[in-house]
Design a protein around this motif. Sequence first.
Motif, PDB file in Angstrom:
ATOM      1  N   GLY A  27       0.846  -1.188   0.000  1.00  0.00           N
ATOM      2  CA  GLY A  27       0.000   0.000   0.000  1.00  0.00           C
ATOM      3  C   GLY A  27       0.879   1.235   0.000  1.00  0.00           C
ATOM      4  O   GLY A  27       2.104   1.139  -0.179  1.00  0.00           O
ATOM      5  N   THR A  87      -1.179  -8.806  -0.625  1.00  0.00           N
ATOM      6  CA  THR A  87      -2.492  -8.204  -0.869  1.00  0.00           C
ATOM      7  C   THR A  87      -3.359  -9.094  -1.744  1.00  0.00           C
ATOM      8  O   THR A  87      -4.507  -8.757  -2.034  1.00  0.00           O
ATOM      9  CB  THR A  87      -2.333  -6.836  -1.550  1.00  0.00           C
ATOM     10  N   ARG A  90      -7.658 -13.305   0.304  1.00  0.00           N
ATOM     11  CA  ARG A  90      -8.149 -12.960   1.635  1.00  0.00           C
ATOM     12  C   ARG A  90      -7.657 -13.996   2.630  1.00  0.00           C
ATOM     13  O   ARG A  90      -7.388 -15.144   2.286  1.00  0.00           O
ATOM     14  CB  ARG A  90      -9.685 -12.934   1.669  1.00  0.00           C
ATOM     15  N   THR A 117     -10.264  -7.627   3.933  1.00  0.00           N
ATOM     16  CA  THR A 117     -11.190  -7.107   2.927  1.00  0.00           C
ATOM     17  C   THR A 117     -10.418  -6.786   1.662  1.00  0.00           C
ATOM     18  O   THR A 117      -9.223  -7.063   1.556  1.00  0.00           O
ATOM     19  CB  THR A 117     -11.885  -5.832   3.445  1.00  0.00           C
ATOM     20  N   SER A 118     -11.101  -6.171   0.713  1.00  0.00           N
ATOM     21  CA  SER A 118     -10.446  -5.820  -0.548  1.00  0.00           C
ATOM     22  C   SER A 118      -9.416  -4.712  -0.372  1.00  0.00           C
ATOM     23  O   SER A 118      -8.567  -4.511  -1.229  1.00  0.00           O
ATOM     24  CB  SER A 118     -11.493  -5.381  -1.577  1.00  0.00           C
ATOM     25  N   SER A 119      -9.474  -3.990   0.733  1.00  0.00           N
ATOM     26  CA  SER A 119      -8.522  -2.917   0.982  1.00  0.00           C
ATOM     27  C   SER A 119      -7.273  -3.463   1.660  1.00  0.00           C
ATOM     28  O   SER A 119      -7.378  -4.211   2.637  1.00  0.00           O
ATOM     29  CB  SER A 119      -9.143  -1.838   1.872  1.00  0.00           C
ATOM     30  N   PRO A 120      -6.078  -3.104   1.170  1.00  0.00           N
ATOM     31  CA  PRO A 120      -4.849  -3.581   1.813  1.00  0.00           C
ATOM     32  C   PRO A 120      -4.588  -2.921   3.161  1.00  0.00           C
ATOM     33  O   PRO A 120      -3.693  -3.349   3.893  1.00  0.00           O
ATOM     34  CB  PRO A 120      -3.762  -3.218   0.803  1.00  0.00           C
ATOM     35  N   ASP A 121      -5.357  -1.903   3.510  1.00  0.00           N
ATOM     36  CA  ASP A 121      -5.107  -1.177   4.754  1.00  0.00           C
ATOM     37  C   ASP A 121      -5.231  -2.071   5.976  1.00  0.00           C
ATOM     38  O   ASP A 121      -4.624  -1.805   7.020  1.00  0.00           O
ATOM     39  CB  ASP A 121      -6.072   0.002   4.881  1.00  0.00           C
TER      40      ASP A 121
END
Length: 468
Positions: free
Chosen positions: A293, A354, A357, A434-438
Amino acid sequence: MIVSSPKNFLVRVSAALVLLVSLSAAGSPEEKQISVYSTVANYSLPVLQQNGHDYVGFFEVIDPLGKVNLKIDGNHWNIRYNDVECDFKKGSETARLQGQNVHLGSNFVLQNNHGFVPVNSLSALLPKLLGGPVTVNEAARRVFIGNVGIHFTAQIRNTALVMDFTSGVNPSISTEPGKLKLIFAHEPVEAPSTPTLTFSSQQIASATFSENNGAVEIAIAGSVPLFASFSNNGKTITIQAAPQQQVSNKRTATQSPASNNAQVLPFAPQSAPRYFAIIDAAHGGTETGATLGNQLFEKDVTLAIARHLRDELMVRNVSVMLVRDGDDLLTTDQRASAANQQHPAIYICIHASTEGRGVRVYTALMASGGTNQGPFLDWQTAQSPFLSSSQQAAATIAAELQKSHVSARQLTAALRPLNNILAAAVGVEVAPPTSSPDGLASPAYQQFIAGAIANGITDLRYQPGAAQ
């Protein structure tokens, strides 16, 4: 015949073949080599023994250092380095360098158009040819071109021996009862003022420096099993007592400094039976791993998860050691050697990605081949006797992750250094929730994953046949 450099591939290959053939013909029981250190390159070359003298290919010595031109006319051999010429004649003990005679100490050898000079002549030839200071340690067969030496200090700090080097180093590590050895095959480590340093420590008695056959060995003597860790980008090596755990019929694998084979040595059983885990945070230093990210690197995520896992295991009364606990660059061989020294019940390597999941749990995909000879195990297949326990560990960890409602898959992969580990060994690759790498940067998510992995490791401790 005229040969120019940079760098004629066929010439360099044929030179290597000539050297190998010459060595075989000499019938030497030990493959001799000479190491050359410079600001341009550090490299080792084979040594030919003839008529009781050690010889080395002169073209091969200076070729990596700059522009070299070679002219061969019958028994005459002329080499030009930049603008400096040197003339040799087959069978002659004298060379002509810039119009002056240089005594070689023994005859110049010319075989298949490749010229060999006595090793002891390098101290006379190289400074004049290169135009700068050259130090030749003939006994150890080590050549220092310019001010390239790496110096070190060694002192006891809080019961550990801390060795600070002026440049990063990458030694091989081996252990034997009462001793840990650091072997420097490629670094210009120079001797301290005295070859043996003694310490006022009950655990670490001394460190002895020796150099031979183009390499350096520092042997640390201790009254307890010792463990080496690296920090400060390879400039600091810390030697300390290994965690005490019970070892039953286990052996230590250490990488040989000159090959990719593992040497297996006996290790005395220790007291204080406790389940012991080694956690290895992948990447580190300049090897950042994947970019996960904005300004988020894999090396930082793996270290954060490794620290959470350590904490989670400690509260479960599991002894833990981190291979790295800072932003340190380590090779896969260093990681495997560090782990194998300690005879853990389990080794866990942490990765992050990333892609997908949840968590993927890997065991080694073993390479075919590899020959074990008595107490010597092939380095690339050292994991083979432990593969079943590794697969059991992966299944147990994956099951605990699934109990925590984390998607988990069990896979095999050629993921080093799993195939070099002499214990149950798994690789754990953590993906975001989730789909966000955060999510990978979230301490809460990191600790949640670490807790589930710790549950799996704790379950393994109480399974039949688990190493304590």
